[in-house]
Design an enzyme around this catalytic site. Structure first.
Site, PDB file in Angstrom:
ATOM      1  N   CYS A  43       0.826  -1.216   0.000  1.00 23.38           N
ATOM      2  CA  CYS A  43       0.000   0.000   0.000  1.00 23.38           C
ATOM      3  C   CYS A  43       0.859   1.263   0.000  1.00 23.38           C
ATOM      4  CB  CYS A  43      -0.932  -0.005   1.204  1.00 23.38           C
ATOM      5  SG  CYS A  43      -1.840   1.528   1.381  1.00 23.38           S
ATOM      6  N   CYS A  48      -1.362   1.715  -3.152  1.00 25.93           N
ATOM      7  CA  CYS A  48      -2.375   2.779  -2.975  1.00 25.93           C
ATOM      8  C   CYS A  48      -1.794   4.190  -2.910  1.00 25.93           C
ATOM      9  CB  CYS A  48      -3.151   2.556  -1.686  1.00 25.93           C
ATOM     10  SG  CYS A  48      -3.457   0.855  -1.263  1.00 25.93           S
ATOM     11  N   LYS A  51       0.206   5.380  -6.048  1.00 20.83           N
ATOM     12  CA  LYS A  51      -0.815   5.406  -7.115  1.00 20.83           C
ATOM     13  C   LYS A  51      -1.668   6.665  -7.014  1.00 20.83           C
ATOM     14  CE  LYS A  51      -4.662   4.364  -6.316  1.00 20.83           C
ATOM     15  NZ  LYS A  51      -5.224   3.044  -6.099  1.00 20.83           N
ATOM     16  N   TYR A 180      -9.055  -3.186 -11.077  1.00 18.44           N
ATOM     17  CA  TYR A 180      -8.684  -1.923 -10.451  1.00 18.44           C
ATOM     18  C   TYR A 180      -7.388  -1.355 -11.049  1.00 18.44           C
ATOM     19  CZ  TYR A 180     -11.621  -2.565  -6.190  1.00 18.44           C
ATOM     20  OH  TYR A 180     -12.630  -2.709  -5.290  1.00 18.44           O
ATOM     21  N   GLU A 184      -7.054   1.972 -13.304  1.00 21.70           N
ATOM     22  CA  GLU A 184      -6.469   3.155 -12.677  1.00 21.70           C
ATOM     23  C   GLU A 184      -5.225   3.619 -13.441  1.00 21.70           C
ATOM     24  OE1 GLU A 184      -7.973   2.555  -8.083  1.00 21.70           O
ATOM     25  OE2 GLU A 184      -5.920   2.044  -8.548  1.00 21.70           O
ATOM     26  N   HIS A 439     -26.643  21.722  -0.394  1.00 23.16           N
ATOM     27  CA  HIS A 439     -26.785  22.352  -1.701  1.00 23.16           C
ATOM     28  C   HIS A 439     -25.787  23.489  -1.877  1.00 23.16           C
ATOM     29  CE1 HIS A 439     -28.922  23.416  -5.311  1.00 23.16           C
ATOM     30  NE2 HIS A 439     -28.951  24.682  -4.917  1.00 23.16           N
ATOM     31  N   GLU A 444     -25.982  15.728  -3.296  1.00 19.04           N
ATOM     32  CA  GLU A 444     -27.375  15.928  -2.878  1.00 19.04           C
ATOM     33  C   GLU A 444     -28.330  15.042  -3.680  1.00 19.04           C
ATOM     34  OE1 GLU A 444     -29.227  19.852  -3.842  1.00 19.04           O
ATOM     35  OE2 GLU A 444     -27.311  20.269  -4.784  1.00 19.04           O
TER      36      GLU A 444
HETATM   37  P1  NDP Z   1      -8.312  -7.509 -10.247  1.00 21.45           P
HETATM   38  O1  NDP Z   1      -8.689  -8.808  -9.676  1.00 21.45           O
HETATM   39  O2  NDP Z   1      -9.086  -6.298  -9.872  1.00 21.45           O
HETATM   40  O3  NDP Z   1      -8.310  -7.596 -11.824  1.00 21.45           O
HETATM   41  C1  NDP Z   1      -7.582  -8.555 -12.516  1.00 21.45           C
HETATM   42  C2  NDP Z   1      -7.946  -8.435 -13.970  1.00 21.45           C
HETATM   43  O4  NDP Z   1      -7.137  -9.317 -14.728  1.00 21.45           O
HETATM   44  C3  NDP Z   1      -9.394  -8.806 -14.227  1.00 21.45           C
HETATM   45  O5  NDP Z   1      -9.892  -7.918 -15.186  1.00 21.45           O
HETATM   46  C4  NDP Z   1      -9.279 -10.208 -14.764  1.00 21.45           C
HETATM   47  O6  NDP Z   1     -10.313 -10.547 -15.646  1.00 21.45           O
HETATM   48  C5  NDP Z   1      -7.974 -10.131 -15.533  1.00 21.45           C
HETATM   49  N1  NDP Z   1      -7.301 -11.400 -15.694  1.00 21.45           N
HETATM   50  C6  NDP Z   1      -6.942 -12.258 -14.742  1.00 21.45           C
HETATM   51  N2  NDP Z   1      -6.290 -13.316 -15.265  1.00 21.45           N
HETATM   52  C7  NDP Z   1      -6.234 -13.099 -16.598  1.00 21.45           C
HETATM   53  C8  NDP Z   1      -5.696 -13.824 -17.675  1.00 21.45           C
HETATM   54  N3  NDP Z   1      -5.085 -14.981 -17.488  1.00 21.45           N
HETATM   55  N4  NDP Z   1      -5.819 -13.312 -18.911  1.00 21.45           N
HETATM   56  C9  NDP Z   1      -6.443 -12.140 -19.109  1.00 21.45           C
HETATM   57  N5  NDP Z   1      -6.973 -11.407 -18.122  1.00 21.45           N
HETATM   58  C10 NDP Z   1      -6.888 -11.885 -16.872  1.00 21.45           C
HETATM   59  O7  NDP Z   1      -6.769  -7.351  -9.901  1.00 21.45           O
HETATM   60  P2  NDP Z   1      -5.782  -6.142  -9.998  1.00 21.45           P
HETATM   61  O8  NDP Z   1      -4.485  -6.745 -10.359  1.00 21.45           O
HETATM   62  O9  NDP Z   1      -6.315  -5.048 -10.819  1.00 21.45           O
HETATM   63  O10 NDP Z   1      -5.745  -5.662  -8.496  1.00 21.45           O
HETATM   64  C11 NDP Z   1      -5.436  -6.580  -7.447  1.00 21.45           C
HETATM   65  C12 NDP Z   1      -6.219  -6.258  -6.212  1.00 21.45           C
HETATM   66  O11 NDP Z   1      -5.677  -5.101  -5.620  1.00 21.45           O
HETATM   67  C13 NDP Z   1      -7.674  -5.950  -6.481  1.00 21.45           C
HETATM   68  O12 NDP Z   1      -8.461  -7.101  -6.330  1.00 21.45           O
HETATM   69  C14 NDP Z   1      -8.012  -4.904  -5.461  1.00 21.45           C
HETATM   70  O13 NDP Z   1      -8.670  -5.520  -4.388  1.00 21.45           O
HETATM   71  C15 NDP Z   1      -6.695  -4.338  -5.032  1.00 21.45           C
HETATM   72  N6  NDP Z   1      -6.601  -2.954  -5.505  1.00 21.45           N
HETATM   73  C16 NDP Z   1      -7.450  -2.047  -4.975  1.00 21.45           C
HETATM   74  C17 NDP Z   1      -7.405  -0.750  -5.386  1.00 21.45           C
HETATM   75  C18 NDP Z   1      -8.356   0.219  -4.809  1.00 21.45           C
HETATM   76  O14 NDP Z   1      -8.938  -0.050  -3.774  1.00 21.45           O
HETATM   77  N7  NDP Z   1      -8.562   1.368  -5.441  1.00 21.45           N
HETATM   78  C19 NDP Z   1      -6.459  -0.287  -6.381  1.00 21.45           C
HETATM   79  C20 NDP Z   1      -5.622  -1.336  -6.915  1.00 21.45           C
HETATM   80  C21 NDP Z   1      -5.708  -2.616  -6.470  1.00 21.45           C
HETATM   81  P3  NDP Z   1     -11.756 -11.052 -15.136  1.00 21.45           P
HETATM   82  O15 NDP Z   1     -12.404  -9.870 -14.522  1.00 21.45           O
HETATM   83  O16 NDP Z   1     -12.400 -11.484 -16.382  1.00 21.45           O
HETATM   84  O17 NDP Z   1     -11.491 -12.161 -14.182  1.00 21.45           O
END
Ligand code: NDP
Length: 462
Positions: A43, A48, A51, A180, A184, A439, A444
């Site tokens: 983080c 986080c 980022k 995410y 982002e 407001h 709102e």
């Molecule tokens: P996510 O789980 O959010 O997303 C992973 C993405 O990769 C999904 O779109 C998934 O597709 C895709 N994917 C997974 N495997 C493959 C594959 N083999 N081929 C193609 N696409 C694939 O993970 P992130 O890495 O973005 O983030 C990790 C975690 O970190 C998140 O779960 C979140 O909880 C946390 N995070 C939170 C943030 C916040 O609170 N703002 C910011 C950044 C991270 P599909 O959806 O189809 O499975």
């Protein structure tokens, strides 16, 4: 006095580990915490916090543009990536210092080494080879970006780790994933002037979110100039003699870019951790299996945060650690509450959300009301920016409770935090209705959507 070297040994100095070590040491227990990289964990060091700093940096071009509608003339704007990196690194170092200071003040012993389990009560400090013992061990080692090693040419690609340390800002980038991190970073890079393409295997980005948020964000990102390729994946990445990258997709498109970033999920950091030696059970993804009190199958070993692969969010790891300390050291058994976690995607526009999406609510309840507003925020009137905010409340008609709240637009994350309290408190739609509006604000709208936009009864929209 117990015969162990420590009352508690924490492996991992991220959000979860530091909180547990600090609180437990503060109770007068003998605590050690081991971290192989930098205190603060994903983080603070490469997640986080940096980022969000990047998000702020990437928002300025739009703000400069918007200011014209308000009478400003802004001179030529120039961006210096190195300057941002240095400022970001300074801030991260400051925060790391605060983490260390907190541990030190509480009396926890900080060990700058990788630590691996050797048994139910023992840990090997990798740097020195020394084995130490503890009555309880807390594993809080987090996760790491999935390198997607099955992809030919994956070694040419970066993950979010490297994105925080790029020596130069690329001219173009291809980001794989629709979660995410992918979303982002696509907005960050685009905002900083990088030609950005996102490639995602599914029908629409952000698979677990409400459909209006997904669609609305997709449209907004495309309108800005981010190219989004859906239902396709990268098949191979090769480096050209000139040093650029070529990504070939399943549908045979070849995309030439400076960088390819993989954001395909994160894996628990359990490899080589000695879990087998200690007899700790993991699931098929290598995540440590814990019960409702963060206990593993080994009585003396506990785990919190991303390494358990429950909910990969910083506040969740911190909350789990606080519950662990409450249960184990304060004699007050407390189970982490994972219900109704508000969250934000720091895309541009942002998404803030808590509770069920319309789709999930319609599956769970026989009769739901959907309140939906789409409007141009006031700031966009003079700036002339063609942006729309979307706000949605999902209400279970059975008991009138608001079971989902979703916002796309400026400050959606800030609003989600407050909405989280209302859902947690079990507020009904009538509670929202009798709340006076602030407001003029965008928020709102949340208390002035008096009539349902539509209902969904037994899965049918009526
Ligand atoms: P996510 O789980 O959010 O997303 C992973 C993405 O990769 C999904 O779109 C998934 O597709 C895709 N994917 C997974 N495997 C493959 C594959 N083999 N081929 C193609 N696409 C694939 O993970 P992130 O890495 O973005 O983030 C990790 C975690 O970190 C998140 O779960 C979140 O909880 C946390 N995070 C939170 C943030 C916040 O609170 N703002 C910011 C950044 C991270 P599909 O959806 O189809 O499975």
């Amino acid at each position: 006095m117990s015969s162990f070297d420590y009352d508690l040994f924490v492996i991992g100095g991220g959000s979860g580990g530091v909180r547990a070590a600090r609180l437990t040491a503060g109770l007068g227990k003998r605590v050690a915490i081991a971290e192989e990289y930098r205190y603060g964990g994903t983080c603070v060091i490469r997640g986080c916090v940096p980022k969000k700093l990047f998000v702020y940096a990437s928002q300025f071009p739009e703000q400069f543009e918007d200011s014209a509608g308000y009478g400003w003339t802004v001179g030529e704007a120039r961006f210096d990536w190195q300057k941002l990196m240095m400022a970001k690194d300074r801030e991260i170092a400051r925060l790391e210092g605060l983490y260390r200071k907190g541990l030190e003040t509480a009396g926890a012993e900080m060990l700058n080494t990788r630590a691996e389990l050797t048994g139910p009560h023992s840990v090997r400090l990798v740097d020195s080879g020394k084995v130490v013992t503890a009555e309880r061990i807390l594993v809080a080692v987090g996760g790491s970006a999935n390198p997607h090693a099955a992809l030919p040419g994956y070694e040419h690609c970066i993950t979010s780790n490297e994105a925080f340390h790029l020596e130069t800002l690329p001219d173009s980038i291809l980001i794989a994933g629709g979660g995410y991190i992918a979303v982002e970073f696509a907005n960050i890079f685009h905002g900083l002037g990088v030609q950005t393409t996102l490639i995602y295997r599914g029908m629409q980005i952000l698979s677990r979110f409400d459909h209006d948020m997904r669609q609305g964000l997709h449209e907004a990102m495309e309108a800005k100039g981010i190219r989004i390729i859906l239902q396709d994946i990268i098949e191979e990445v090769t480096r050209t003699p000139a040093g650029g990258l070529l990504a070939r997709t399943l549908h045979n498109e070849t995309i030439a870019v400076d960088q390819v970033m993989l954001a395909l999920g994160r894996d628990p950091n359990t490899s080589g951790l000695g879990l087998e030696a200690a007899g700790v059970a993991v699931n098929e993804r290598g995540a440590i299996i814990v019960d409702d009190f963060s206990r593993t199958n080994v009585e003396s070993i506990f785990a919190v945060g991303d390494v358990t692969d429950k909910v990969q969010l910083t506040p969740v790891a911190i909350h789990e650690s606080m519950c662990f300390v409450e249960t184990q050291y304060r004699g007050n058994p407390t189970s982490p509450d994972h219900h109704l976690i508000a969250t934000a995607v720091f895309s541009q526009p942002e998404i803030g959300t808590v509770g069920l999406s319309e789709e999930d609510a319609a599956k769970k309840y026989p009769d739901i009301e959907v309140y939906r507003a789409q409007f141009r925020p006031m700031k966009a009137t003079l700036s002339g920016r063609a942006e729309r905010m979307i706000m949605k409340l999902i209400v279970n008609a059975g008991d009138r409770k608001v079971v989902g709240a979703h916002i796309l637009g400026h400050d959606a994350g800030e609003m989600a935090q407050l909405l989280g309290i209302t859902l947690k408190a079990g507020c009904t739609k009538e509670d929202f209705d009798r709340t006076m509006a602030v407001h003029p604000t965008a928020a709102e709208e949340l208390v002035t959507m008096y009539t349902p936009s539509y209902r969904i009864r037994n899965g049918e929209r009526v």
